[in-house]
Write an enzyme that holds these catalytic residues in place. Structure first.
Site, PDB file in Angstrom:
ATOM      1  N   ASP A  16       0.814  -1.221   0.000  1.00 17.97           N
ATOM      2  CA  ASP A  16       0.000   0.000   0.000  1.00 17.97           C
ATOM      3  C   ASP A  16       0.852   1.278   0.000  1.00 17.97           C
ATOM      4  O   ASP A  16       0.668   2.169   0.845  1.00 17.97           O
ATOM      5  CB  ASP A  16      -0.917   0.023   1.233  1.00 17.97           C
ATOM      6  CG  ASP A  16      -1.714  -1.256   1.387  1.00 17.97           C
ATOM      7  OD1 ASP A  16      -2.192  -1.784   0.371  1.00 17.97           O
ATOM      8  OD2 ASP A  16      -1.889  -1.709   2.527  1.00 17.97           O
ATOM      9  N   GLU A 223     -11.448  -0.107  -3.451  1.00 18.09           N
ATOM     10  CA  GLU A 223     -10.627   0.419  -2.351  1.00 18.09           C
ATOM     11  C   GLU A 223      -9.411   1.129  -2.924  1.00 18.09           C
ATOM     12  O   GLU A 223      -9.236   1.213  -4.138  1.00 18.09           O
ATOM     13  CB  GLU A 223     -10.185  -0.705  -1.401  1.00 18.09           C
ATOM     14  CG  GLU A 223      -9.292  -1.747  -2.062  1.00 18.09           C
ATOM     15  CD  GLU A 223      -8.940  -2.921  -1.156  1.00 18.09           C
ATOM     16  OE1 GLU A 223      -9.429  -2.993  -0.016  1.00 18.09           O
ATOM     17  OE2 GLU A 223      -8.165  -3.790  -1.613  1.00 18.09           O
TER      18      GLU A 223
HETATM   19  O1  FUB Z   1      -3.186  -3.650   3.396  1.00 21.22           O
HETATM   20  C1  FUB Z   1      -4.482  -3.935   3.837  1.00 21.22           C
HETATM   21  C2  FUB Z   1      -5.493  -3.643   2.766  1.00 21.22           C
HETATM   22  O2  FUB Z   1      -5.183  -4.401   1.608  1.00 21.22           O
HETATM   23  C3  FUB Z   1      -5.500  -2.215   2.273  1.00 21.22           C
HETATM   24  O3  FUB Z   1      -6.145  -1.351   3.129  1.00 21.22           O
HETATM   25  C4  FUB Z   1      -6.161  -2.403   0.959  1.00 21.22           C
HETATM   26  O4  FUB Z   1      -6.075  -1.307   0.106  1.00 21.22           O
HETATM   27  C5  FUB Z   1      -5.455  -3.631   0.443  1.00 21.22           C
HETATM   28  O5  FUB Z   1      -4.241  -3.315  -0.177  1.00 21.22           O
END
Ligand code: FUB
Length: 321
Positions: A16, A223
């Site tokens: 991320d 997301e």
């Molecule tokens: O790293 C945890 C979660 O996985 C993140 O918040 C999302 O965007 C995905 O990458």
């Protein structure tokens, strides 16, 4: 020697990546994957992050340095677990790490921690930012000095639990033919510790001006939002989750509505895909993660970067990982 497409560090697993440039140096704010033998599920329970490390590079070809632990969950009073994807904004000479985590009731909230240095250590606020929920904050400092926070994620990120504005533990995604949900945007106050506006749902439209539908999994928001500006146009990019693309939509207004424009990154090794975009010395770069080093273990990710190019009409050339 170019570091492009190579894992930037391998002594810890990082994911991320939110990249920024301060004083001509590149700083990367990733989450920190902890290895364990637990199984994956749709709630994201396998992403058991407890702290943040800040990475930096003196220039785009330089070795990537881990500046050590910058914030640990044990020092954040409101957090129970899972410090997921963070971002950072510089305002009034201070550096604000903005991060999601589960509160003591297991609900994802977004908090902030402050430092005089881009690499921390960061001092957290005692409580999360009032009015925040869900995950994946991306904080965008606009040319007019306004600061916008884009955020939200489905499934483990709980965005579908907030459709009414209250947390509904039974909240479901909309039906396939209904408008998709998310992402969210809110302005932040000058202190970065409070919302300056009510969170609003951003509309992402198709080529006919219709809102993308929840069943349009190749294009709808899932997301990992990021905002950047190129030639006076706002580019909102994000992960489509279940179909594993990084895609983008553009607008002349930072709050949208945005129009879907295309793919930035085809699927990487691993379920999640999450990115950021920066300009450095006149070139543009995409920071992302994959599970190449761990050979596909979803919660053992490594951050990488690659050059990103625009076509003359402002569209982005799709990148093959
Ligand atoms: O790293 C945890 C979660 O996985 C993140 O918040 C999302 O965007 C995905 O990458």
């Amino acid at each position: 020697m170019s570091n492009q497409r190579k894992a930037l560090v391998t002594h810890i697993f990082t994911a991320d990546p939110s990249a920024h440039v301060f004083d001509d140096k590149i700083y990367i704010y990733p989450s920190h994957d902890l290895p364990h033998d637990g199984e994956d599920n749709d709630n994201g329970d396998e992403y058991l992050m407890e702290d943040y490390h800040v990475l930096s590079m003196d220039d785009i070809d330089a070795e990537c340095v881990d500046n050590g632990e910058a914030l640990h969950m044990k020092d954040v009073p409101w957090v129970s677990k899972q410090m997921w994807a963070p971002d950072l904004v510089k305002k009034n000479g201070k550096y604000y790490l903005v991060f999601p985590a589960r509160d003591k009731d297991g609900i994802f909230r977004i908090g902030v921690a402050e430092s005089d240095s881009p690499v921390g250590p960061f001092t957290p606020e005692p409580n999360y930012i009032e009015g925040t929920y869900s995950i994946d904050p991306a904080v965008f400092h606009d040319d007019d000095d306004k600061v916008y926070m884009y955020y939200g994620g489905l499934w483990g990120g709980q965005l579908e639990n907030w459709k009414t504005g209250e947390f509904d533990p039974d909240g479901k995604e909309p039906a396939a033919d209904e408008p998709a949900i998310g992402p969210m945007v809110a302005e932040l106050k000058d202190n970065i510790k409070e919302l300056a506006s009510e969170p609003m749902h951003i509309k992402i439209l198709d080529e006919n001006g219709e809102e993308l539908r929840a069943g349009d999994e190749d294009r709808r928001y899932f997301e990992g939002p990021w905002m950047h500006k190129y030639n006076d146009t706002y580019y909102l990019s994000y992960s489509t989750g279940t179909t594993h693309y990084i895609v983008y939509a553009t607008s002349k207004d930072p709050k949208g509505p945005f129009t879907y424009r295309g793919r930035i990154l085809e699927p990487v090794i691993g379920w999640t895909t999450h990115h950021s975009i920066i300009e450095y010395h006149g070139k543009w770069y995409l920071f992302y993660h994959d599970c190449e080093v761990s050979k596909g273990i979803n919660h053992r990710r490594c951050v990488k970067f690659v050059e990103l190019e625009y076509n003359e009409d402002g569209t982005i050339k799709t990148i093959q990982p």
